[in-house]
Design a protein around this motif. Structure first.
Motif, PDB file in Angstrom:
ATOM      1  N   LEU A  21      -1.074  -8.185   7.727  1.00  0.00           N
ATOM      2  CA  LEU A  21      -2.245  -7.398   7.349  1.00  0.00           C
ATOM      3  C   LEU A  21      -1.898  -5.919   7.422  1.00  0.00           C
ATOM      4  O   LEU A  21      -1.549  -5.397   8.476  1.00  0.00           O
ATOM      5  CB  LEU A  21      -3.403  -7.727   8.293  1.00  0.00           C
ATOM      6  CG  LEU A  21      -4.688  -6.914   8.143  1.00  0.00           C
ATOM      7  CD1 LEU A  21      -5.325  -7.133   6.773  1.00  0.00           C
ATOM      8  CD2 LEU A  21      -5.677  -7.275   9.268  1.00  0.00           C
ATOM      9  N   LEU A  22      -2.021  -5.227   6.267  1.00  0.00           N
ATOM     10  CA  LEU A  22      -1.640  -3.817   6.175  1.00  0.00           C
ATOM     11  C   LEU A  22      -2.823  -2.864   6.241  1.00  0.00           C
ATOM     12  O   LEU A  22      -2.657  -1.693   6.608  1.00  0.00           O
ATOM     13  CB  LEU A  22      -0.891  -3.567   4.863  1.00  0.00           C
ATOM     14  CG  LEU A  22       0.385  -4.363   4.639  1.00  0.00           C
ATOM     15  CD1 LEU A  22       0.927  -4.080   3.246  1.00  0.00           C
ATOM     16  CD2 LEU A  22       1.424  -4.028   5.708  1.00  0.00           C
ATOM     17  N   GLY A  23      -3.999  -3.321   5.822  1.00  0.00           N
ATOM     18  CA  GLY A  23      -5.164  -2.435   5.796  1.00  0.00           C
ATOM     19  C   GLY A  23      -6.409  -3.211   5.448  1.00  0.00           C
ATOM     20  O   GLY A  23      -6.357  -4.354   4.968  1.00  0.00           O
TER      21      GLY A  23
ATOM     22  N   ILE B 155       5.794   0.831   2.053  1.00  0.00           N
ATOM     23  CA  ILE B 155       5.209   2.150   2.318  1.00  0.00           C
ATOM     24  C   ILE B 155       4.898   2.867   1.010  1.00  0.00           C
ATOM     25  O   ILE B 155       3.825   3.470   0.849  1.00  0.00           O
ATOM     26  CB  ILE B 155       6.155   2.982   3.206  1.00  0.00           C
ATOM     27  CG1 ILE B 155       6.244   2.360   4.604  1.00  0.00           C
ATOM     28  CG2 ILE B 155       5.674   4.433   3.289  1.00  0.00           C
ATOM     29  CD1 ILE B 155       7.374   2.916   5.449  1.00  0.00           C
ATOM     30  N   ARG B 156       5.800   2.782   0.063  1.00  0.00           N
ATOM     31  CA  ARG B 156       5.562   3.440  -1.229  1.00  0.00           C
ATOM     32  C   ARG B 156       4.386   2.802  -1.969  1.00  0.00           C
ATOM     33  O   ARG B 156       3.588   3.509  -2.604  1.00  0.00           O
ATOM     34  CB  ARG B 156       6.833   3.387  -2.077  1.00  0.00           C
ATOM     35  CG  ARG B 156       7.915   4.347  -1.593  1.00  0.00           C
ATOM     36  CD  ARG B 156       9.249   4.067  -2.251  1.00  0.00           C
ATOM     37  NE  ARG B 156       9.186   4.202  -3.708  1.00  0.00           N
ATOM     38  CZ  ARG B 156      10.178   3.841  -4.525  1.00  0.00           C
ATOM     39  NH1 ARG B 156      11.286   3.293  -4.014  1.00  0.00           N
ATOM     40  NH2 ARG B 156      10.065   4.015  -5.821  1.00  0.00           N
TER      41      ARG B 156
ATOM     42  N   SER C 286      -2.076  -7.865  12.211  1.00  0.00           N
ATOM     43  CA  SER C 286      -2.035  -6.544  11.585  1.00  0.00           C
ATOM     44  C   SER C 286      -0.803  -5.762  12.001  1.00  0.00           C
ATOM     45  O   SER C 286      -0.273  -5.928  13.100  1.00  0.00           O
ATOM     46  CB  SER C 286      -3.295  -5.753  11.950  1.00  0.00           C
ATOM     47  OG  SER C 286      -3.314  -5.449  13.333  1.00  0.00           O
ATOM     48  N   ASP C 287      -0.351  -4.904  11.095  1.00  0.00           N
ATOM     49  CA  ASP C 287       0.752  -3.984  11.363  1.00  0.00           C
ATOM     50  C   ASP C 287       0.334  -2.605  10.844  1.00  0.00           C
ATOM     51  O   ASP C 287       0.347  -2.368   9.637  1.00  0.00           O
ATOM     52  CB  ASP C 287       2.028  -4.456  10.677  1.00  0.00           C
ATOM     53  CG  ASP C 287       3.240  -3.589  11.028  1.00  0.00           C
ATOM     54  OD1 ASP C 287       3.051  -2.514  11.630  1.00  0.00           O
ATOM     55  OD2 ASP C 287       4.372  -3.986  10.689  1.00  0.00           O
ATOM     56  N   PRO C 288      -0.041  -1.687  11.725  1.00  0.00           N
ATOM     57  CA  PRO C 288      -0.512  -0.375  11.276  1.00  0.00           C
ATOM     58  C   PRO C 288       0.592   0.580  10.850  1.00  0.00           C
ATOM     59  O   PRO C 288       0.316   1.606  10.226  1.00  0.00           O
ATOM     60  CB  PRO C 288      -1.238   0.169  12.509  1.00  0.00           C
ATOM     61  CG  PRO C 288      -0.535  -0.476  13.667  1.00  0.00           C
ATOM     62  CD  PRO C 288      -0.124  -1.850  13.197  1.00  0.00           C
ATOM     63  N   ALA C 289       1.855   0.267  11.144  1.00  0.00           N
ATOM     64  CA  ALA C 289       2.942   1.216  10.897  1.00  0.00           C
ATOM     65  C   ALA C 289       3.114   1.571   9.419  1.00  0.00           C
ATOM     66  O   ALA C 289       3.263   2.761   9.087  1.00  0.00           O
ATOM     67  CB  ALA C 289       4.238   0.677  11.481  1.00  0.00           C
TER      68      ALA C 289
ATOM     69  N   ARG D 163       0.466   7.410   4.912  1.00  0.00           N
ATOM     70  CA  ARG D 163      -0.370   8.622   5.079  1.00  0.00           C
ATOM     71  C   ARG D 163       0.511   9.831   5.361  1.00  0.00           C
ATOM     72  O   ARG D 163       0.254  10.926   4.861  1.00  0.00           O
ATOM     73  CB  ARG D 163      -1.370   8.397   6.221  1.00  0.00           C
ATOM     74  CG  ARG D 163      -2.500   7.443   5.881  1.00  0.00           C
ATOM     75  CD  ARG D 163      -3.458   7.324   7.049  1.00  0.00           C
ATOM     76  NE  ARG D 163      -4.585   6.452   6.737  1.00  0.00           N
ATOM     77  CZ  ARG D 163      -5.095   5.577   7.580  1.00  0.00           C
ATOM     78  NH1 ARG D 163      -4.566   5.441   8.803  1.00  0.00           N
ATOM     79  NH2 ARG D 163      -6.126   4.825   7.243  1.00  0.00           N
ATOM     80  N   GLN D 164       1.524   9.604   6.155  1.00  0.00           N
ATOM     81  CA  GLN D 164       2.426  10.697   6.486  1.00  0.00           C
ATOM     82  C   GLN D 164       3.157  11.177   5.238  1.00  0.00           C
ATOM     83  O   GLN D 164       3.393  12.388   5.068  1.00  0.00           O
ATOM     84  CB  GLN D 164       3.435  10.240   7.545  1.00  0.00           C
ATOM     85  CG  GLN D 164       4.377  11.301   8.035  1.00  0.00           C
ATOM     86  CD  GLN D 164       3.686  12.354   8.894  1.00  0.00           C
ATOM     87  OE1 GLN D 164       2.640  12.080   9.470  1.00  0.00           O
ATOM     88  NE2 GLN D 164       4.253  13.552   8.956  1.00  0.00           N
TER      89      GLN D 164
END
Length: 316
Positions: A85-87, A225-226, A304-307, A313-314
């Protein structure tokens, strides 16, 4: 950072609702992001229908991103699918209980329409039960099973049963439901969007998860991430252009602009993994397990994985 070679194709899938994935795809941003890498980005909605249905629900493709209902996502995870789970997003989707005009005050003591479809995970049935569960005691309610074909138009079978007097109340959500209700002469007996407690509106799309297969995240976290970065850009774009957004939502949902404007007030499409949204998803997970929609419990926080989202966002 992994040195695994990139996949030839990245797949994505989304439900016919407001999603940052759908907006990014419509704008061509997903294809544009990965084209320089020689990676083709494809939608499951453009694939063979049998293949699409299988992977959209089961999430067996290791290079698939999914932004869709939480019922299939939790079902796949409960069956052992190695997803992450990413978001989570929260989009108010015009959830309501509909009745015949003469029954608006009596539906709570009446017969509730509970659809049944012969599909791998009957999220339609789960949606109806959870919708009614948010506003009354399911244990004492009279439920009437309404059979619908796997490809039946949204809400048609239930609204036909309402019109014909076989049931007294139907749970609906979304833009197509607004149009269908008008066709069948149904009226709103209870507007769930107006209730102050958001837990009354926990359902398949609230909150809505973004998931990815663990293998892709392990082997190419940079691609994950992209992908999320593009979704954040698309959510920013949507927030700044409500009129242009309506055009995309009409195409994504299959409903007219009037219905999308009624069903989907201007809301942020940005995902997060806040404690509040995780708690809301955990409540949905407990409901699905208690009612037999999932075979095993799912720890949503461990899932979930918030990283990756924090890194996206960074990067902005």
């Amino acid at each position: 950072m992994s040195h695994q070679p990139p996949p030839q194709t990245l797949w994505f899938t989304r439900c016919p609702v407001p999603t940052a994935t759908g907006i990014a795809a419509d704008l061509g941003w997903l294809a544009g992001e990965f084209r320089p890498d020689g990676i083709e980005v494809r939608s499951l909605q453009d694939a063979d229908r049998t293949e699409e249905a299988a992977h959209h629900f089961s999430h067996t493709l290791t290079n698939l991103f999914r932004e869709g209902g939480n019922v299939p996502a939790l079902w796949a995870r409960a069956r052992g699918q190695d997803t992450r789970l990413l978001g989570l997003t929260w989009i108010e989707e015009r959830q309501a209980v509909l009745t015949r005009p003469e029954d608006t005050g009596r539906w709570r003591e009446g017969r509730l329409a509970v659809p049944r479809r012969d599909i791998a995970i009957d999220f339609w049935r789960a949606m109806a039960l959870k919708g009614f569960d948010g506003v009354l005691d399911l244990a004492t309610a009279e439920r009437v099973e309404v059979k619908a074909g796997p490809e039946a138009p949204q809400w048609e079978a239930e609204l036909r049963a309402l019109r014909d007097g076989e049931v007294d109340a139907v749970y609906v959500k979304g833009a197509l439901a607004v149009e269908a209700a008008a066709r069948f002469g149904a009226v709103v007996a209870l507007d769930l969007d107006a209730l102050p407690d958001p837990r009354s509106r926990i359902n398949n799309g609230t909150p809505r998860p973004i998931t990815v297969h663990q293998r892709l995240l392990d082997e190419r976290p940079d691609l994950v991430i992209r992908f999320l970065t593009v979704l954040l850009r698309a959510a920013d774009w949507a927030a700044a252009r409500p009129r242009e957004l309506q055009r995309i939502l009409a195409a994504e949902t299959g409903a007219g602009s009037a219905a999308t404007a009624t069903a989907y007030a201007h809301q942020p499409l940005h995902p997060d993994l806040s404690d509040e949204r995780l708690d809301l998803l955990a409540e949905q997970e407990r409901f699905l397990f208690a009612h037999g929609f999932t075979d095993a419990p799912v720890d949503v926080r461990a899932w979930s994985d918030p990283a990756p989202l924090a890194a996206a966002r960074q990067s902005l």
